[in-house]
Design a protein around this motif. Structure first.
Motif, PDB file in Angstrom:
ATOM      1  N   GLN A 139       0.831  -1.207   0.000  1.00 11.73           N
ATOM      2  CA  GLN A 139       0.000   0.000   0.000  1.00 11.73           C
ATOM      3  C   GLN A 139       0.868   1.259   0.000  1.00 11.73           C
ATOM      4  O   GLN A 139       0.539   2.255  -0.629  1.00 11.73           O
ATOM      5  CB  GLN A 139      -0.930  -0.012   1.219  1.00 11.73           C
ATOM      6  N   PHE A 220      -0.872   7.138  -1.606  1.00 11.20           N
ATOM      7  CA  PHE A 220      -1.910   7.716  -0.739  1.00 11.20           C
ATOM      8  C   PHE A 220      -1.651   7.486   0.738  1.00 11.20           C
ATOM      9  O   PHE A 220      -2.353   8.036   1.574  1.00 11.20           O
ATOM     10  CB  PHE A 220      -3.263   7.096  -1.093  1.00 11.20           C
ATOM     11  N   MET A 221      -0.663   6.649   1.092  1.00 14.16           N
ATOM     12  CA  MET A 221      -0.548   6.250   2.488  1.00 14.16           C
ATOM     13  C   MET A 221      -0.024   7.370   3.396  1.00 14.16           C
ATOM     14  O   MET A 221       0.055   7.202   4.603  1.00 14.16           O
ATOM     15  CB  MET A 221       0.304   4.990   2.607  1.00 14.16           C
ATOM     16  N   CYS A 229      -8.117   6.782   3.507  1.00  9.29           N
ATOM     17  CA  CYS A 229      -7.213   5.692   3.086  1.00  9.29           C
ATOM     18  C   CYS A 229      -8.023   4.445   2.766  1.00  9.29           C
ATOM     19  O   CYS A 229      -7.786   3.778   1.754  1.00  9.29           O
ATOM     20  CB  CYS A 229      -6.207   5.381   4.184  1.00  9.29           C
ATOM     21  N   ARG A 233      -8.163   2.356  -0.711  1.00  8.05           N
ATOM     22  CA  ARG A 233      -7.821   0.921  -0.761  1.00  8.05           C
ATOM     23  C   ARG A 233      -8.952   0.145  -1.415  1.00  8.05           C
ATOM     24  O   ARG A 233      -8.737  -0.721  -2.255  1.00  8.05           O
ATOM     25  CB  ARG A 233      -7.610   0.388   0.655  1.00  8.05           C
ATOM     26  N   PRO A 469      -4.391  12.527  -2.705  1.00  7.07           N
ATOM     27  CA  PRO A 469      -3.939  11.254  -3.252  1.00  7.07           C
ATOM     28  C   PRO A 469      -3.411  11.450  -4.670  1.00  7.07           C
ATOM     29  O   PRO A 469      -3.863  12.354  -5.385  1.00  7.07           O
ATOM     30  CB  PRO A 469      -5.195  10.391  -3.250  1.00  7.07           C
TER      31      PRO A 469
END
Ligand SMILES: Cc1ncc(C[n+]2csc(CCOP(=O)(O)OP(=O)(O)O)c2C)c(N)n1
Ligand SMILES: [Mg+2]
Length: 1020
Positions: A139, A220-221, A229, A233, A469
């Motif tokens: 991720q 995006f983490m 988040c 995901r 993001p």
């Protein structure tokens, strides 16, 4: 010990093969998602002989597992009885002994500390943690391994940090090959399982590879919000999310055809013309169209776009849907311009178009803002325009109006304005509730490689500062592109925050079509020459899939080619180029139908006594109850009330009168800039703060009358370029609003120079659109040093378009016509009454021009810099020149010297004249409107004092200030009959000395010159 092993074994995941042996075949699960129908084989199962626990039976084993894993993650997340049970079991309690009834919990001693945790439980926990880490690694860093570059030569530099994902790297997490077949429970922070809650490690890795390491790289983490988040995901991890219907695929192909064939058509017809084509990034067109379709579906009715040169004509043709003949005729060099002004090159012009969105069948207005070559400069302008459109239609959350900004990779990384614009994105008075940024990342900037163009791995890293993001996508995979664009549009609709789509592509030609890229990027371009065009690749894919036949594909191409050819034929009939057709912000109803002002006059800008009184009372009161203001402010308000009683205004009150009256007349006012609410010099106080209640404020200006327009006053971020650009954009939306930007000190405007030089000064000439923005620039030599002194009047004056050598023909409407012809208005008012008038005139004029005001600092509190209500009553006007009205005016023939000046120095001159007893011999006239130059009034004044010599006096240095501008113009008014002498500071590099004493010496010296009637004898 034995008990612990049994317990652990019972809860430990089995390998897939063990599972198969133990439970035999299970019923497959079928689910239907947006991506279509998928079938999963349940793989996860446990052999726990749970019946050995008296309170458990076979059907509750799943439940126990859930509890156990939840307990492993956080013992507090389960009921205390389960906590005790697991601890006791782990501690070796025999079957039946581990369980304690909840009631007995407090009474019975716990076994938890009896036996230390055993190694296989630890291994179990470790393995699960390892799998969690692996999932998290994907991720966080999966995008490092994504195949983003269509050329396969990506130069993204992650400082060679290893990315430990994939089968070969499981050792990094303490797992080994033998673990690959083991089934692991999936944490709630992943969606790769779909409806399954556990998967074999091998499948976990495969699915993570699918989600994060194919043609989409999701960054995006770093986002601090768990919900956001999770949302991302889910969008990228859920199995089968990237499914497209046949219809969607065919639409996408058709859009790719248009995008590609448009450039080919231009190349064929005008091979020697610059057009900054899109070749290598053709999927930009379907990308934008998807964003617009999806946003329209979500309720957006108005999209405002800003973009640089690359692919702009294609966007105009295929996204905004400008008529093709209008685009093609721009290539015709014989076309005559129908409009005044310079016009602009075809890849800078703006456009406004309202049409039906064919996908959603809803109305949509699309506008592309005109922009200069200066890359990214249009970003804040687009934001301001978007904010204004939202404001005027009451769209408080950005549900109906949105912006899209396109960027080049080099410019996005290199230009500071990108950062400044991002920092406006979440400020209450500046947010547009989420912008979708699309970067046409062709991995080159003109001739410069990314490794020389930026210090960050991606060109998009700047977006991380606002937690936007970033979706990197290989532009040679149109379906992946469409998918991320859909997600980006949904993100904006859901969270109302910025998002970036990084289209990683290439540039098939040179920087423009004439350029040879092999000089500087030989290997890259060898690769590009081998690269199959994306349309061809995608068409072949769809033909192979059977989604479209070759014949249908060829027909689609022929259809669009024919459209282009027909438009080309029509374009030959166009004889005249109307820049007006390229207007990005029409003002319906403001002009006559043929775009002219409705009159050539300006009514009086005065107000009734009653009106002045009413506004004055509001300005000196606190209009809400139980509101405690600061004691110092009470004194300020009291002195305002006193002024109102005495029928006078100081600077702040004069401004109040102008704003208040316009608001009452229904004109929205927006004042923005650093610390404008209080005012840098603590004179304004438009926002009152309750001294006892945190963040409780009151804006008296909004309490004038029930049907007034709203007043927006907002402290900005510490940015000039960004904020001025924003306000300029805001001012574009409506002519019925007064939009002001105030610099903290005038000097600082130069960090916004690009907005001034490229938009404000020549905007109307280039793009036939008017703009009434007001710049308030504190200016004055007050011994404060080289900075904080000069707003650089010389620069603004140098850019004025009036001719210094031509006396314009005098007529009744001279002043208004002159204003109509100018590119902007430059004033330096010496009293608040005149400042009041010039602000009101800005709105009462039948057209709009930018207004540059040099505003005072010491005059804000100068006892003489006050105006009487008499100067502001009905019938009064802005005075472009304030003539001598004292003793000298009584016997003008006896006056030996006429000093022209502007602004604050007037007060120094009158004081000196009085001290020297020269009130009858020296006349002083104030030029309040420097540009357009009041030729008529300067002439009248110099004619009046026919025996006087003429002096221009300024406090600025000779190579600065106004001298170079006014001198030739004053000479023109006298037909060069008299010289114009100079009294002021000597030429200098810096705007002012840093030494207070030197400052005063300079002042004394030029005052001596101004009043020494023999000073210029030698020079004659
Ligand atoms: C502020 C500014 N500086 C320099 C230039 C000159 N210039 C024009 S295009 C270009 C390269 C832009 O590269 P990129 O942003 O990657 O866009 P691309 O042309 O590759 O699409 C440069 C340096 C400019 N137009 N604006
Ligand atoms: Mg580039």
């Amino acid at each position: 010990m034995h008990r612990l092993r049994t317990c652990a074994a019972r809860l430990r995941p089995l390998t897939a093969s063990q599972a198969a042996q133990t439970v035999g075949p299970q019923r497959p699960i079928t689910i239907t998602s947006t991506g279509g129908t998928r079938t999963f084989q349940p793989i996860r199962c446990y052999t726990a002989p749970v019946a050995s626990e008296p309170f458990l039976n076979g059907t509750s084993s799943n439940y126990v597992e859930e509890m156990y894993f939840a307990w492993l993650e956080n013992p507090k997340s389960v009921h205390k009885s389960w906590d005790v049970f697991f601890r006791n079991a782990n501690a070796g309690a025999p079957p039946g002994a581990a369980y304690q009834s909840p009631l007995a919990l407090s009474a019975v001693p716990q076994l938890s500390s009896l036996v230390a945790a055993q190694p296989n439980v630890e291994k179990l926990v470790e393995d699960h943690l390892a799998v969690q880490s692996l999932i998290r690694a994907y991720q966080v860093m999966g995008h490092h391994n994504a195949q983003l570059d269509p050329l396969g030569i990506s130069c993204v530099n992650f400082d060679d940090a290893p990315v430990n994902t994939g089968f070969q790297d499981v050792g990094f997490y303490g797992l080994d090959e033998s673990d690959l077949d083991k089934v692991f429970r999936l944490p709630t922070t992943t969606f790769i399982g779909g409806s399954e809650s556990a998967l074999p490690l091998k499948e976990i890795i495969r699915r993570l590879e699918m989600a994060y390491c194919q043609h989409i790289g999701v960054e995006f983490m770093f986002i601090n919000d768990l919900e956001q988040c999770q949302w991302i995901r889910q969008k990228f991890e859920t199995p089968g999310v990237m499914q497209f219907t046949l219809e969607e695929k065919r639409t996408l192909l058709a859009r790719m055809v248009r995008s590609t064939r448009f450039e080919e058509f231009l190349q064929k017809k005008w091979s020697a013309e610059k057009r900054f084509g899109l070749e290598g990034c053709e999927s930009l067109i379907p990308a934008l169209k998807t964003i617009i379709d999806k946003s329209s579906e979500n309720g957006v009715e108005n999209v405002i776009m800003g973009m640089p040169h690359r692919g702009r004509l294609n966007v105009l043709a295929n996204v905004i849907r400008k008529e093709l003949e209008q685009i093609f005729c721009q290539f015709d060099s014989k076309l005559e311009a129908a409009d005044e002004g310079s016009g602009d090159v075809k890849y800078h012009l703006g456009m406004y178009h309202r049409r039906i969105n064919r996908v959603t069948d809803r109305n949509i207005t699309l506008s592309l803002m005109a922009n200069p070559s200066h890359l990214e400069a249009v970003d804040p302008v687009v934001q301001g325009k978007t904010k204004a459109e939202q404001f005027y239609c009451g769209d408080n959350d950005g549900n109906r109006v949105m912006s899209i900004l396109l960027h080049g990779d080099a410019a996005f990384a290199g230009q500071g304005i990108v950062y400044e614009t991002f920092h406006l994105s979440d400020l209450p008075s500046y947010t547009t509730h989420g912008t979708i940024h699309v970067v046409a990342n062709n991995q080159i900037g003109f001739t410069t490689d990314p490794r020389m163009a930026r210090s960050s791995p991606y060109p998009t890293d700047v977006a991380r500062v606002v937690n936007a993001p970033i979706f990197h996508v290989n532009a040679d995979d149109p379906e992946a592109v469409i998918y991320v664009c859909k997600v980006a549009a949904e993100w904006r609709a859901t969270f109302h925050k910025d998002v970036v789509v990084d289209l990683v592509c290439y540039r098939r030609m040179g920087h423009n079509e004439m350029d040879e890229p092999m000089f500087t990027q030989p290997l890259m371009y060898k690769q590009i020459k081998k690269q199959k065009p994306v349309l061809q690749k995608y068409a072949e894919k769809l033909i192979a899939e059977g989604a479209v036949s070759r014949q249908e594909y060829e027909e689609e191409i022929a259809k669009y080619d024919k459209i282009c050819e027909e438009a080309y034929n029509r374009s030959k009939d166009e004889k005249i180029l109307h820049i007006k057709h390229w207007l990005d912000s029409p003002w319906p109803g403001f002009f006559t139908l043929d775009g002219q002002p409705k009159s050539m006059s300006c009514p009086s800008t005065g107000l009734t006594e009653e009106n002045l009184n009413h506004i004055g009372v509001v300005a000196s009161s606190v209009p809400v109850e139980d509101f405690t203001i600061h004691g110092g402010l009470s004194r300020i308000l009291k002195s305002r009330a006193e002024m109102v009683r005495n029928r006078t205004v100081d600077w702040a009150l004069g401004e109040y009168m102008a704003f208040g009256s316009l608001l009452k007349e229904g004109i929205h006012i927006r004042l923005s800039g650093q610390d404008v609410e209080r005012g840098t010099f603590s004179h304004r106080h438009h926002v009152l703060h309750d001294q006892n209640v945190d963040k409780r404020t009151c804006i008296p200006m909004n309490h004038l009358s029930p049907d007034q327009a709203p007043y927006t006053v907002c402290n900005s971020s510490l940015s000039e370029y960004g904020v001025l650009g924003f306000e300029l954009g805001f001012a574009m939306a409506s002519p019925n609003a007064l939009i002001l930007w105030e610099a903290q000190f005038g000097d600082f405007h130069n960090t916004a120079q690009c907005i001034i030089d490229q938009f404000i000064c020549p905007g109307q000439a280039k793009w036939v659109r008017q703009n009434g923005i007001v710049l308030l620039l504190p200016h004055g030599m007050e011994g404060m040093g080289p900075e904080h002194s000069s707003a650089r009047p010389e620069r603004f004056l140098q850019m004025c378009n009036d001719d210094p050598d031509v006396m314009p023909p005098l007529s009744e409407d001279f002043a208004v016509r002159q204003l109509y012809d100018c590119n902007w208005i430059v004033v330096n008012c010496s009293n608040p009454g005149n400042y009041f008038h010039v602000l009101r005139r800005q709105i009462l004029l039948p057209y709009r021009k930018p207004l540059i005001v040099f505003t005072p600092k010491s005059l804000l509190r100068h006892p003489e810099a006050r105006s009487s209500f008499d100067e502001m009553l009905p019938g009064t006007h802005f005075q472009r020149l304030i003539p001598e009205e004292g003793m000298a005016a009584e016997r003008p023939e006896e006056v030996k010297r006429l000093i022209f000046c502007t602004g604050k120095v007037y007060y120094e001159l009158t004081k000196e004249r009085k001290t020297r007893g020269m009130d009858g011999t020296v006349a002083i006239a104030r030029i309040e409107q420097l540009s357009p130059f009041p030729f008529d009034q300067v002439k009248a004044e110099s004619d009046r004092f026919a025996n006087a010599d003429l002096v221009w006096c300024q406090e600025e240095h000779k190579n600065q200030g106004y001298y170079d501008y006014v001198k030739p113009r004053i000479r023109t008014t006298t037909q060069r009959a008299k010289p114009v002498w100079y009294a002021g500071r000597d030429p200098a590099a810096a705007p002012a000395t840093g030494n207070k004493k030197a400052h005063l010496v300079e002042l004394r010296r030029f005052l001596d010159t101004a009043f020494n009637l023999d000073a210029f004898k030698d020079q004659q």
